[in-house]
Design an enzyme around this catalytic site. Structure first.
Site, PDB file in Angstrom:
ATOM      1  N   TYR A  27       0.744  -1.391   0.022  1.00  0.00           N
ATOM      2  CA  TYR A  27      -0.026   0.008  -0.096  1.00  0.00           C
ATOM      3  C   TYR A  27       0.853   1.229   0.124  1.00  0.00           C
ATOM      4  CZ  TYR A  27      -3.898  -3.122   1.306  1.00  0.00           C
ATOM      5  OH  TYR A  27      -4.829  -4.204   1.228  1.00  0.00           O
ATOM      6  N   GLY A  28       1.864   1.281  -0.848  1.00  0.00           N
ATOM      7  CA  GLY A  28       2.693   2.564  -0.812  1.00  0.00           C
ATOM      8  C   GLY A  28       3.457   2.727   0.352  1.00  0.00           C
TER       9      GLY A  28
END
Length: 277
Positions: free
Chosen positions: A69-70
């Site tokens: 998720y970055g």
């Protein structure tokens, strides 16, 4: 009832008590390669703090994050300082997201490194639940055993409290629950193929988290029917469901989701599933 404080439930036999809705945090850290119907801007720190504060106020205690998720994990660490005991944190291993592309590694060495990195990013001594982020080849990942064996060792060492699998197939979900604590499955108005995993979980006191509960924002019904209500009536009508993850960053949407979930679950408990407004 407009909040979830009194509606927490056990997540299978993990020992974790979770709110029926969890907050997904992909939108706190990643805006590339996502499949939402509308574009969005990643919230700044103040907006993220307000969102997390609202979630806690509404009775949500479950947060879902992942290395894929970055910058989600890196942001949550500082944002949650002083609040660790207020949250059940779910993270993942297996999928990495770099330069706009995903790649996967389910080896024992990478699994251990990934968990250790997540602990540092989240600024915590333990993660409540770690799930394997499947690439879709569920049975091959599980039959190799490296990732599950490593997660079991990390659980024994106290670095994680439970482990499981976020997969894409019924066979994968069933095998994941046989050997682990929890499965994350897709279950919504348009996709119910993984229902046998929910059935198994209910029979064997295993944990189930629902992903894409609102079809990543794509759910819609005929005019006059609240799609959120219809979705939650389906999801919380199944006894195997522990919690459903919603990934909104819109405070109004979050409050509406919570209010509807509280109404639906309250109605289910009293024998009345509730009706449309």
């Amino acid at each position: 009832m407009r909040d979830l404080h009194s509606l927490r439930r056990p997540l299978g036999s993990t020992g974790l008590s979770v709110s029926p809705l969890g907050l997904g945090t992909v939108k706190l850290g990643r805006d590339q390669g996502v499949k939402y119907p509308n574009g969005f801007t990643i919230p700044d720190d103040q907006q993220a703090l307000q969102l997390l504060g609202l979630a806690r106020e509404l009775g949500i205690n479950l947060l879902d994050t992942a290395p894929a998720y970055g910058s989600s994990e890196q942001r949550l660490g500082p944002l949650l300082r002083g609040q660790r005991q207020d949250w059940v944190i779910v993270s993942k291993v297996g999928e990495e997201f770099d330069n706009g592309l995903s790649h996967f590694d389910f080896s024992a060495a990478h699994t251990r490194r990934s968990v250790e990195r997540s602990l540092k990013r989240l600024e915590t001594d333990y993660i409540d639940l770690v799930l394997v982020h499947s690439n879709g080849d569920d049975l091959s990942i599980l039959r190799d055993e490296a990732v599950y064996e490593t997660l079991a060792e990390l659980k024994q060492a106290g670095l994680i409290r439970g482990f499981g699998f976020s997969g894409k197939t019924v066979d994968g979900g069933l095998l994941a629950l046989e050997r682990g604590d929890c499965a994350m499955v897709t279950y919504n108005l348009g996709e119910q193929q993984e229902r046998p995993v929910l059935d198994y979980a209910a029979r064997h006191a295993k944990g189930v988290l629902i992903k894409k509960a609102l079809a990543s924002g794509h759910v819609c019904l005929d005019s006059g029917v609240d799609p959120v209500r219809a979705s939650f009536e389906l999801i919380f009508g199944h006894p195997g469901v522990g919690s459903a993850i919603v990934g909104t960053i819109n405070p109004l949407h979050l409050a509406h989701n919570v209010a509807v979930a509280a109404e639906v679950i309250g109605g289910t408990k009293s024998g009345n599933r509730g009706s449309a407004d």
